[in-house]
Design a protein around this motif. Structure first.
Motif, PDB file in Angstrom:
ATOM      1  N   LEU A 265       0.806  -1.220   0.000  1.00 16.82           N
ATOM      2  CA  LEU A 265       0.000   0.000   0.000  1.00 16.82           C
ATOM      3  C   LEU A 265       0.838   1.269   0.000  1.00 16.82           C
ATOM      4  O   LEU A 265       0.289   2.365  -0.173  1.00 16.82           O
ATOM      5  CB  LEU A 265      -0.938   0.012   1.217  1.00 16.82           C
ATOM      6  CG  LEU A 265      -1.926  -1.148   1.331  1.00 16.82           C
ATOM      7  CD1 LEU A 265      -2.770  -1.007   2.591  1.00 16.82           C
ATOM      8  CD2 LEU A 265      -2.813  -1.230   0.105  1.00 16.82           C
ATOM      9  N   GLN A 266       2.124   1.157   0.199  1.00 17.16           N
ATOM     10  CA  GLN A 266       2.986   2.342   0.292  1.00 17.16           C
ATOM     11  C   GLN A 266       2.901   3.175  -0.974  1.00 17.16           C
ATOM     12  O   GLN A 266       3.153   2.690  -2.080  1.00 17.16           O
ATOM     13  CB  GLN A 266       4.431   1.910   0.540  1.00 17.16           C
ATOM     14  CG  GLN A 266       5.409   3.056   0.728  1.00 17.16           C
ATOM     15  CD  GLN A 266       5.185   3.797   2.034  1.00 17.16           C
ATOM     16  OE1 GLN A 266       4.837   3.194   3.038  1.00 17.16           O
ATOM     17  NE2 GLN A 266       5.415   5.099   2.025  1.00 17.16           N
TER      18      GLN A 266
ATOM     19  N   ALA B 271      -5.062   2.139   6.654  1.00 18.47           N
ATOM     20  CA  ALA B 271      -4.471   2.361   5.341  1.00 18.47           C
ATOM     21  C   ALA B 271      -3.496   3.538   5.355  1.00 18.47           C
ATOM     22  O   ALA B 271      -2.439   3.489   4.714  1.00 18.47           O
ATOM     23  CB  ALA B 271      -5.575   2.594   4.306  1.00 18.47           C
ATOM     24  N   VAL B 272      -3.831   4.590   6.091  1.00 20.67           N
ATOM     25  CA  VAL B 272      -2.938   5.747   6.168  1.00 20.67           C
ATOM     26  C   VAL B 272      -1.644   5.371   6.882  1.00 20.67           C
ATOM     27  O   VAL B 272      -0.555   5.795   6.490  1.00 20.67           O
ATOM     28  CB  VAL B 272      -3.643   6.919   6.874  1.00 20.67           C
ATOM     29  CG1 VAL B 272      -2.673   8.065   7.122  1.00 20.67           C
ATOM     30  CG2 VAL B 272      -4.817   7.414   6.041  1.00 20.67           C
ATOM     31  N   GLN B 273      -1.739   4.552   7.923  1.00 24.73           N
ATOM     32  CA  GLN B 273      -0.544   4.117   8.638  1.00 24.73           C
ATOM     33  C   GLN B 273       0.391   3.298   7.750  1.00 24.73           C
ATOM     34  O   GLN B 273       1.600   3.268   7.975  1.00 24.73           O
ATOM     35  CB  GLN B 273      -0.944   3.297   9.868  1.00 24.73           C
ATOM     36  CG  GLN B 273      -1.589   4.110  10.963  1.00 24.73           C
ATOM     37  CD  GLN B 273      -2.201   3.237  12.053  1.00 24.73           C
ATOM     38  OE1 GLN B 273      -2.119   2.007  12.007  1.00 24.73           O
ATOM     39  NE2 GLN B 273      -2.816   3.879  13.038  1.00 24.73           N
ATOM     40  N   CYS B 274      -0.173   2.654   6.721  1.00 22.48           N
ATOM     41  CA  CYS B 274       0.645   1.872   5.788  1.00 22.48           C
ATOM     42  C   CYS B 274       1.267   2.729   4.695  1.00 22.48           C
ATOM     43  O   CYS B 274       1.962   2.201   3.817  1.00 22.48           O
ATOM     44  CB  CYS B 274      -0.201   0.764   5.158  1.00 22.48           C
ATOM     45  SG  CYS B 274      -0.767  -0.489   6.327  1.00 22.48           S
ATOM     46  N   GLY B 275       1.004   4.029   4.704  1.00 24.77           N
ATOM     47  CA  GLY B 275       1.612   4.927   3.737  1.00 24.77           C
ATOM     48  C   GLY B 275       0.833   5.122   2.467  1.00 24.77           C
ATOM     49  O   GLY B 275       1.364   5.678   1.489  1.00 24.77           O
ATOM     50  N   ALA B 276      -0.431   4.707   2.416  1.00 21.26           N
ATOM     51  CA  ALA B 276      -1.234   4.853   1.209  1.00 21.26           C
ATOM     52  C   ALA B 276      -1.810   6.270   1.120  1.00 21.26           C
ATOM     53  O   ALA B 276      -1.997   6.955   2.133  1.00 21.26           O
ATOM     54  CB  ALA B 276      -2.377   3.839   1.192  1.00 21.26           C
ATOM     55  N   GLN B 277      -2.068   6.703  -0.112  1.00 14.57           N
ATOM     56  CA  GLN B 277      -2.834   7.910  -0.363  1.00 14.57           C
ATOM     57  C   GLN B 277      -4.303   7.494  -0.368  1.00 14.57           C
ATOM     58  O   GLN B 277      -4.771   6.830  -1.286  1.00 14.57           O
ATOM     59  CB  GLN B 277      -2.446   8.534  -1.697  1.00 14.57           C
ATOM     60  CG  GLN B 277      -1.072   9.167  -1.729  1.00 14.57           C
ATOM     61  CD  GLN B 277      -1.068  10.565  -1.141  1.00 14.57           C
ATOM     62  OE1 GLN B 277      -2.126  11.153  -0.897  1.00 14.57           O
ATOM     63  NE2 GLN B 277       0.120  11.121  -0.935  1.00 14.57           N
ATOM     64  N   VAL B 278      -5.041   7.877   0.647  1.00 15.59           N
ATOM     65  CA  VAL B 278      -6.386   7.357   0.876  1.00 15.59           C
ATOM     66  C   VAL B 278      -7.423   8.438   0.561  1.00 15.59           C
ATOM     67  O   VAL B 278      -7.299   9.576   1.023  1.00 15.59           O
ATOM     68  CB  VAL B 278      -6.560   6.879   2.330  1.00 15.59           C
ATOM     69  CG1 VAL B 278      -7.957   6.297   2.548  1.00 15.59           C
ATOM     70  CG2 VAL B 278      -5.500   5.849   2.677  1.00 15.59           C
TER      71      VAL B 278
END
Length: 407
Positions: A169-170, A188-195
């Motif tokens: 997800l990064q 999801a944000v903690q995994c570095g994704a643009q959410v």
């Protein structure tokens, strides 16, 4: 850059491609918000000239200096009119150092207008069938957040149902439909994704209060049946706890695959059909609570939870049959949560209100979910049923779509 507002020398009179001046003025006059509140950028922010067709065009060489605010450029480039798919122009009313933006999004094709309130684009009516969810998440704002409860239940469920890896997800774009108060959004944000977090109700405001203005997080209040995005721009799309609460679950699902890039992945879930949920005490209580005002229905649900939670705990101590007896009660099994007693009680109240106050409940089955995935043209389809029916699939690879360009 976000394009500037279209400002005419006359003030608020303006037109867009595909609509004549008179047509736009009729639409403007019929706007339910008073004219005094529709404040457009003054003419001195840029020079405009009138073309032969009567539309206003900005002269080149005068860059726009307005601040985009929390509705950042990356999100704006992906937005389209949910009615016709046309491009949107933005009118900025307010924006300060706190990145709070108010304004309007105007379709250049069908002349629809959508407000931007507190930095969140709003593409839905103020009153809608999901009002109960807004009240629900306002009342239980942090009852399901792992960070607030000090547990990993939501994180474990997210990766179990999606079968995604955190490293995948990064820096990827993820669209979450039905974000609620941000239970899975923060994972999801903690995994570095643009959410991009989307919700139909005012729960989108609870999500923002919980998670704040992270640069990787974008908020949109939109309708799953008419999503306001350019198709084919997201690497991942997820929709949890939503489909069985829609008036038409199949139609809601059909809007999701078209948001995927080639090779993008989709994960959804839906409640299965259960005998006791359909004919048991939950169904009986719903005959009452769905007819009560929302505030009264919530008070009744809280009272019912206070009565049934001790009974649930007692039944859980009975060997062998205790877990089966608990299913007869219209309350979620929350006694296994490793939280403080008051947090467990709040979680039980949330689950009870969710069961009794939602306007629609349309459960599904494994065969239907698998057929939806096949009809959408997805590959690597997987379905399973545990507490919920989970469906996963991947958009087939084809010629890579272009990245979004600045409007």
């Amino acid at each position: 850059m976000i394009p500037p507002a279209k400002v005419c020398p006359e003030g608020i009179s303006r037109t867009f491609p595909g609509a004549g001046g008179a047509g736009f003025r009729r639409q403007f006059a019929s706007c339910p918000i008073p004219d005094s509140r529709l404040q457009f950028r003054p003419p001195e922010t840029g020079r405009f000239c009138r073309s032969r067709r009567g539309r206003c065009r900005r002269q080149r060489g005068r860059p726009h200096t307005g601040k985009p605010g929390p509705m950042r450029q990356d999100l704006y480039q992906r937005l389209r009119c949910p009615r016709c798919g046309g491009r949107l122009g933005v009118t900025i009313e307010t924006g300060d150092s706190n990145l709070v933006l108010a304004g309007w999004l105007d379709c250049w094709s069908c002349v629809e207008r959508f407000p931007v309130v507190n930095g969140i684009p709003r593409f839905v009516p103020v009153m809608n069938y999901a009002d109960s969810f807004g009240l629900l998440w306002d009342s239980f704002q942090q009852a399901v957040l792992d960070s607030a409860l000090g547990i990993t239940q939501s994180r474990d469920r997210f990766f179990r149902e999606t079968a995604w890896q955190p490293a995948d997800l990064q820096d990827k774009w993820l669209l979450e439909i039905g974000c609620g108060a941000g239970r899975f959004t923060e994972i999801a944000v903690q995994c570095g994704a643009q959410v991009v977090a989307v919700d139909y109700s005012s729960a989108i405001d609870a999500c923002r209060r919980n998670l704040g203005d992270d640069p990787r997080l974008h908020y949109v209040q939109g309708d799953i049946y008419q999503l306001p995005f350019r198709p084919g721009l997201f690497d991942y799309v997820c929709c949890f706890g939503v489909l069985h609460r829609l008036p038409d679950a199949a139609a809601g699902f059909q809007a999701l695959p078209r948001q995927l890039k080639p090779g993008g992945q989709l994960a959804v879930d839906i409640a299965p059909r259960r005998f006791f949920r359909r004919f048991g005490p939950t169904a009986w209580f719903r005959l009452l609570t769905t007819r009560l005002p929302m505030a009264q229905a919530m008070r009744f649900s809280r009272w019912l939870t206070a009565c049934l939670l001790p009974i649930q705990r007692l039944l859980g101590r009975i060997p062998l049959v205790g877990a089966h007896l608990q299913r007869l009660l219209p309350i979620a099994p929350v006694e296994t949560l490793s939280c403080r007693p008051e947090q467990v009680h709040e979680r039980a109240c949330l689950a009870m209100c969710d069961r009794l106050m939602t306007q629609h409940h349309q459960p599904g089955d494994v065969e239907s979910v698998a057929q939806w995935l096949r009809d959408a043209g997805l590959e690597q389809i997987e379905t399973c049923c545990d507490t919920l029916i989970v469906g996963r699939g991947r958009m087939p690879h084809r010629q890579s779509s272009q990245e979004p360009r600045a409007a």
